[in-house]
Motif scaffolding. Structure first.
Motif, mmCIF file in Angstrom:
data_model
loop_
_atom_site.group_PDB
_atom_site.id
_atom_site.type_symbol
_atom_site.label_atom_id
_atom_site.label_comp_id
_atom_site.label_asym_id
_atom_site.label_seq_id
_atom_site.Cartn_x
_atom_site.Cartn_y
_atom_site.Cartn_z
ATOM 1 N N GLU A 1 -5.762 7.261 -0.410
ATOM 2 C CA GLU A 1 -6.194 6.514 0.778
ATOM 3 C C GLU A 1 -5.076 6.452 1.808
ATOM 4 O O GLU A 1 -5.329 6.356 3.003
ATOM 5 C CB GLU A 1 -6.588 5.094 0.342
ATOM 6 N N GLU A 2 -3.823 6.506 1.331
ATOM 7 C CA GLU A 2 -2.669 6.332 2.233
ATOM 8 C C GLU A 2 -2.098 7.647 2.740
ATOM 9 O O GLU A 2 -1.165 7.667 3.526
ATOM 10 C CB GLU A 2 -1.572 5.525 1.519
ATOM 11 N N ASP B 1 -6.708 5.346 -4.981
ATOM 12 C CA ASP B 1 -6.540 4.217 -4.072
ATOM 13 C C ASP B 1 -5.351 3.473 -4.663
ATOM 14 O O ASP B 1 -5.510 2.736 -5.635
ATOM 15 C CB ASP B 1 -7.819 3.362 -4.086
ATOM 16 N N LEU C 1 -3.468 1.003 -3.965
ATOM 17 C CA LEU C 1 -3.565 -0.448 -4.088
ATOM 18 C C LEU C 1 -4.872 -0.894 -3.458
ATOM 19 O O LEU C 1 -5.058 -0.856 -2.244
ATOM 20 C CB LEU C 1 -2.373 -1.144 -3.410
ATOM 21 N N ASP C 2 -5.805 -1.277 -4.318
ATOM 22 C CA ASP C 2 -7.124 -1.707 -3.842
ATOM 23 C C ASP C 2 -7.129 -3.236 -3.734
ATOM 24 O O ASP C 2 -6.608 -3.921 -4.596
ATOM 25 C CB ASP C 2 -8.202 -1.256 -4.838
ATOM 26 N N ASP D 1 0.867 -1.202 0.000
ATOM 27 C CA ASP D 1 0.000 0.000 0.000
ATOM 28 C C ASP D 1 0.895 1.241 0.000
ATOM 29 O O ASP D 1 0.727 2.171 -0.795
ATOM 30 C CB ASP D 1 -0.855 0.049 1.275
HETATM 31 MN MN MN Z 1 -6.228 0.576 -0.901
#
Ligand code: MN
Ligand code: AHG
Ligand code: MN
Length: 326
Positions: free
Chosen positions: A94-95, A116, A118-119, A71
């Motif tokens: 998201e991070e 995002d 890494l989803d 992530d």
């Molecule tokens: Mn993610």
């Protein structure tokens, strides 16, 4: 006898195809930067076990969710690619705790990229498809308010899409011109156009939801499931939004991550999961709802806010929303 064109003669690369789309100034360079990030992330995803980047990074994101090493790595890669791109005004993900202002409008910052990185990352260690989801909004703010440019409804997106790291690396990109799909040729290192103007099937009896939470679903959603169970529907749920939505886009059906009694706003984030996926599906002729209101009309107040998501084939979304609103 006409000669079959050699394979390389039908090679429409992403950069060549974007150039033919007459996109707004700077948008192509932002999209190419995201695609470059996707190539680098895809490479690391494939080598996860080898590079020992599987597992937790030790930190938590703003949601208090444990961050996977990939992530954090994916977020760093995407930011590095976008930092170099003059048209990028803001990066939010998201991070990241909050939006990062890279350039104001007067410095050439035209677009906000929300991602995002890494989803589906909880699936990394079991080699299930994961992906990167991205949303591009215009920077419509005066210099002093640049960070706030990320708080626009999904309807304002100028581009959105995702990259699936699965049996192949696939980029699906939606713009005003429509939805196009590119596959990464690992030898050439180029995304090659494989389908132009994707249209989602108007109906398909497939629903995609985590039924483990059925006791927390509201009566309307349970009524929908009762209808589906009695009407010959199939169920498919991978647990990576990017994989579930990609299947829904290509085969039709409906993907649902609903509000529940335990999560009244659902789990998925509006700005970098709901909106981009909603934009892709709607540009392909499908529908996207927040349950009883159009998803892309939601006016955000926080870059990390959550939303219920019902998206897919128009007829299938309608079968859900008419019961949710009942
Ligand atoms: Mn993610
Ligand atoms: P992320 O890995 O970015 O946190 O996203 C995970 C999301 C999404 O990919 C998927 O649809 C959903 O989590 C699955 O949640 P459940 O395990 O609750 O079904
Ligand atoms: Mn996600």
């Amino acid at each position: 006898m006409s000669r079959e064109p050699a394979a390389h003669e039908n090679l429409t690369t992403l950069s060549k195809h974007l150039a033919s789309r007459g996109l707004a100034p700077g948008l192509d360079e932002v999209l190419l930067a995201i695609a470059l990030g996707g190539k680098a992330i895809g490479h690391r995803v494939r080598r996860a076990r080898i590079d020992d980047v599987v597992g937790v990074a030790g930190g938590e994101n703003v949601f208090g969710e444990v961050q996977q090493k990939l992530d954090v790595l994916s977020d760093e890669i995407l930011l590095a690619c976008l930092k170099d791109t003059r048209a990028t005004a803001v990066y939010a993900s998201e991070e990241q705790d909050g939006p990062l202002v890279l350039r104001t409008a007067s410095e050439g910052g035209r677009y906000c990229v929300l991602a995002d990185p890494l989803d589906g990352s909880s699936n990394i260690d079991v080699a299930v498809s994961v992906g990167t989801i991205f949303s591009v909004l215009p920077n419509d703010r005066p210099d002093a308010e640049t960070a706030a440019a990320v708080l626009q409804p999904g309807r304002r997106q100028v581009a959105a899409g995702y990259i699936v790291y699965g049996s192949s690396v696939v980029l699906v990109l939606a713009t005003e011109a429509g939805v196009d799909m590119y596959t990464l040729d690992p030898v050439l290192g180029e995304f090659v156009l494989v389908e132009e103007g994707i249209r989602i099937p108007d109906e398909k009896k497939i629903y995609s939801i985590n039924e483990a939470y059925v006791n927390d679903f509201d009566d309307g959603l349970r009524a929908y499931l009762e209808y589906a169970h009695g009407s010959g529907y199939g169920a498919r749920y991978i647990g990576s939004m990017v994989a579930d939505v990609h299947r829904t886009l290509l085969k039709g059906g409906v993907f649902i991550y609903p509000a529940t009694t335990k999560a009244p706003r659902g789990k998925l984030r509006l700005m970098y999961e709901g909106n981009p996926m909603g934009y892709v599906v709607e540009r392909a002729g499908g529908a996207a709802s927040a349950g009883t209101t159009p998803l892309l009309e939601a006016v955000p107040t926080d870059v990390h806010e959550r939303t219920p998501v019902v998206l897919g084939s128009k007829a299938e979304v309608e079968q859900v929303t008419r019961r949710l609103g009942a």
